[in-house]
Structures are given as C-alpha cells and as structure tokens.
Write a protein that holds these residues in place. Structure first.
Motif, mmCIF file in Angstrom:
data_model
loop_
_atom_site.group_PDB
_atom_site.id
_atom_site.type_symbol
_atom_site.label_atom_id
_atom_site.label_comp_id
_atom_site.label_asym_id
_atom_site.label_seq_id
_atom_site.Cartn_x
_atom_site.Cartn_y
_atom_site.Cartn_z
ATOM 1 N N THR A 57 57.810 29.909 -61.255
ATOM 2 C CA THR A 57 58.581 30.358 -62.423
ATOM 3 C C THR A 57 57.666 31.002 -63.454
ATOM 4 O O THR A 57 57.977 32.064 -64.019
ATOM 5 C CB THR A 57 59.313 29.160 -63.057
ATOM 6 O OG1 THR A 57 60.152 28.542 -62.079
ATOM 7 C CG2 THR A 57 60.172 29.613 -64.228
ATOM 8 N N TRP A 58 56.532 30.375 -63.711
ATOM 9 C CA TRP A 58 55.566 30.940 -64.663
ATOM 10 C C TRP A 58 55.017 32.280 -64.166
ATOM 11 O O TRP A 58 54.908 33.245 -64.932
ATOM 12 C CB TRP A 58 54.431 29.945 -64.864
ATOM 13 C CG TRP A 58 53.277 30.498 -65.651
ATOM 14 C CD1 TRP A 58 53.190 30.641 -66.995
ATOM 15 C CD2 TRP A 58 52.051 31.019 -65.112
ATOM 16 N NE1 TRP A 58 51.986 31.207 -67.350
ATOM 17 C CE2 TRP A 58 51.269 31.451 -66.212
ATOM 18 C CE3 TRP A 58 51.548 31.141 -63.814
ATOM 19 C CZ2 TRP A 58 50.011 32.015 -66.031
ATOM 20 C CZ3 TRP A 58 50.292 31.700 -63.657
ATOM 21 C CH2 TRP A 58 49.533 32.122 -64.747
ATOM 22 N N SER A 60 56.443 34.384 -62.003
ATOM 23 C CA SER A 60 57.477 35.429 -62.017
ATOM 24 C C SER A 60 57.714 35.962 -63.420
ATOM 25 O O SER A 60 57.991 37.152 -63.611
ATOM 26 C CB SER A 60 58.778 34.870 -61.427
ATOM 27 O OG SER A 60 59.283 33.814 -62.241
ATOM 28 N N ASN A 61 57.598 35.075 -64.414
ATOM 29 C CA ASN A 61 57.739 35.525 -65.804
ATOM 30 C C ASN A 61 56.549 36.392 -66.226
ATOM 31 O O ASN A 61 56.707 37.393 -66.931
ATOM 32 C CB ASN A 61 57.869 34.307 -66.724
ATOM 33 C CG ASN A 61 58.089 34.702 -68.170
ATOM 34 O OD1 ASN A 61 59.013 35.450 -68.482
ATOM 35 N ND2 ASN A 61 57.231 34.212 -69.061
ATOM 36 N N ASN A 69 62.798 35.171 -61.614
ATOM 37 C CA ASN A 69 62.610 34.248 -62.722
ATOM 38 C C ASN A 69 63.928 33.629 -63.162
ATOM 39 O O ASN A 69 63.996 32.433 -63.466
ATOM 40 C CB ASN A 69 61.954 34.977 -63.898
ATOM 41 C CG ASN A 69 61.657 34.053 -65.061
ATOM 42 O OD1 ASN A 69 62.376 34.026 -66.052
ATOM 43 N ND2 ASN A 69 60.585 33.291 -64.933
ATOM 44 N N LEU A 72 64.940 30.995 -60.513
ATOM 45 C CA LEU A 72 64.090 29.801 -60.565
ATOM 46 C C LEU A 72 64.386 28.952 -61.796
ATOM 47 O O LEU A 72 64.406 27.714 -61.723
ATOM 48 C CB LEU A 72 62.614 30.206 -60.555
ATOM 49 C CG LEU A 72 62.080 30.761 -59.226
ATOM 50 C CD1 LEU A 72 60.656 31.270 -59.393
ATOM 51 C CD2 LEU A 72 62.136 29.698 -58.134
ATOM 52 N N ARG A 73 64.636 29.602 -62.948
ATOM 53 C CA ARG A 73 64.936 28.847 -64.166
ATOM 54 C C ARG A 73 66.245 28.078 -64.033
ATOM 55 O O ARG A 73 66.346 26.929 -64.485
ATOM 56 C CB ARG A 73 64.985 29.793 -65.372
ATOM 57 C CG ARG A 73 63.610 30.153 -65.901
ATOM 58 C CD ARG A 73 63.652 30.875 -67.232
ATOM 59 N NE ARG A 73 64.150 32.232 -67.082
ATOM 60 C CZ ARG A 73 65.345 32.644 -67.485
ATOM 61 N NH1 ARG A 73 66.188 31.781 -68.062
ATOM 62 N NH2 ARG A 73 65.723 33.893 -67.332
ATOM 63 N N MET A 76 65.638 25.069 -61.701
ATOM 64 C CA MET A 76 64.908 23.977 -62.325
ATOM 65 C C MET A 76 65.806 23.068 -63.168
ATOM 66 O O MET A 76 65.485 21.911 -63.408
ATOM 67 C CB MET A 76 63.776 24.526 -63.203
ATOM 68 C CG MET A 76 62.618 25.106 -62.426
ATOM 69 S SD MET A 76 61.823 23.893 -61.349
ATOM 70 C CE MET A 76 61.253 22.724 -62.556
#
Length: 282
Positions: A57-58, A60-61, A69, A72-73, A76
């Motif tokens: 996630t980090w 992809s951001n 992103n 994934l967010r 989560m």
C-alpha cells in the motif's frame, strides 16, 4: 531535516521523565509477550501477510499507482475484523490465560518450564516405567556441558513431559536404547551413549544402565535417573554416588533440589561476572 532530528535527540533524552521510561518499558514488554504469543499460533502467517499489504500500500502510493492503492486501502479496512474472526479461539485462550495468571507469573518463567514442573514430569515418568519394568536412563545436564554425549544420540529439542519420556523408552522403538539428555529444562537428545564406570569393585547386580549412569556422574556433575528393567527399582546418581529405591515423592524432591541448586549457581555466576565487569570499568 536529518541533521535537525539528530540535534533534537539529546534534548529529548534529557526531557525524559521516570513515567516516560516506565511507559516505554511496559509497551516493550507487552510487544515481547505479543510476539511470543504470535510465534506459538497461526497468527504469525496472517501478520506477515498484513505487513506485506502495508508495504504494498505504501509503495503503490509512492509510485502513484492509484487503482492498486485504492484496492489495497479498502482491503486493509477488513484486515482487523478478519484477524478477530479467524483467530477467535487463540484470542480467547490468551485472554483466559491472562485472567488465570497472578501478578508474579507475569514476570516469571512459564509453568511448563519451571523446575517443579520438570521434576514432577520426570518423577511421574520414572514411576510409570518402574511399574511396567521399562528400563530408562534420564540425564540432567548441569554446569559441565556434555555436548559430546548429546552428539552420540538423536537430537530432539522438545518440552519435557512424562508421556514423551515414557514413549521414548518403550521397548523395541527406535529411541529406547540409550539415555535421554535434559538440558535447561528441555529434552535435547535421546538414544545417547554414556561412558561406563571404571570401578571394578562395583557389585555384579548392577547392569549396564547403572554402570553407564555412574560412569557419566564420575566424569561430570550431571545427575542421572535410572529405572531398572529387571527389578523396576528407581536409582539416582550424582558425583559418582548412587542411591536406590526412590518413590515418586522422594525422586521429585531430589530432582527439584538438583535443578534449583543449578539455577542458583548460574544466577550467582552471572552476578559475579557483572561485579567483575564493574570493577574493570572502574
């Protein structure tokens, strides 16, 4: 920015209060206990997956992969709920364990690794084998390391339990012939070969197991429990001396005494080493 952060570290350390240090210590201890609990359950694999999702996630951001992103967010958001649902039995057992524990047990070793528990398990196994005429040799390693003896057998590395000890010495099984070595409250090896005593005046009523127990106790400070296959009698050997006809209670007491004295000696040695280091620094 990095230089600013470094310059602020001394000031931050000076502003630390006793409450801050206590706060950090409690959090560190809780994380330690949590990591120990995770290692013993299936939760470890799930946590690894969550960590990987956080990293992705980090990343992809950072790389501006907006679609990935976004997915994934949203994924989560369900991770915490999934953790509770999937590992509900483990969490329940952990909370029950905390509820049963007293204050002192939070800072002491686990019950199944205490000297009293080890002594009880060994004594119970010896008595059970004695009643069934199953021969056994159980070695308690103390200060003198007997790694050369361990290497002659089959390494196990297991918790001590009466059931496992009995199962090892069942006749006609792969590990029954030889000795079991217990080091630091764990079974480290089985089917180990012990040196025989050189005492030529020893009575002929003593078989190979008793002679092996005496032989090891003459060359090290290890304690050895012997269960006779012929008579079922339980013997205890230490420092080249053998005493016989033990019951479960008397055997438990002598094992506990040996384990406790060994632990006290290790503690005294550790304190002495720290004192020597302090003297050297001065």
């Amino acid at each position: 920015m990095f230089e600013t952060l470094l310059s602020n570290i001394p000031a931050s350390l000076l502003s630390l209060r006793l409450a801050d240090i206590l706060d950090i210590a409690i959090v560190a201890y809780l994380f330690y206990k949590l990591s120990a609990f995770v290692r013993e359950t299936r939760a470890g694999t799930l946590i690894k997956g969550i960590i990987l999702l956080l990293i992705f996630t980090w990343a992809s951001n950072l790389l501006q992969l907006n679609t990935i992103n976004y997915l994934l967010r949203n994924l989560m958001q369900f991770a915490f709920m999934a953790f509770i649902v999937v590992f509900q039995p483990e969490l329940r057992r952990a909370l029950e364990k905390v509820g049963r524990a007293n204050f002192s047990s939070l800072f002491t070793q686990e019950e199944n690794n205490s000297a009293e528990f080890i002594a009880s398990e060994i004594a119970a196994a010896a008595v059970a084998m004695s009643s069934r005429r199953i021969g056994a040799l159980i070695v308690l390693e103390r200060d003198t390391k007997i790694g050369d003896i361990v290497r002659t057998g089959c390494e196990i590395d297991s918790n001590v339990s009466s059931e496992l000890l009995i199962n090892i010495f069942i006749p006609n099984t792969p590990l029954h012939d030889g000795a079991v070595i217990i080091r630091e409250n764990r079974i480290v090896a089985a089917r180990c070969i012990l040196p025989l005593t050189h005492n030529e005046t020893l009575s002929r009523e003593f078989g190979t197991r008793h002679r092996a127990a005496l032989g090891l106790s003459e060359s090290s400070d290890a304690a050895v429990i012997v269960v006779s296959e012929e008579t079922g009698k339980i013997s205890f050997t230490l420092n080249g001396n053998m005493s016989r006809n033990y019951t479960e209670d008397t055997l438990k007491k002598v094992i506990l005494k040996v384990l406790s004295s060994s632990a006290e000696k290790k503690s005294d040695n550790a304190i002495a080493k720290w004192k020597e280091r302090l003297k050297w620094k001065k």
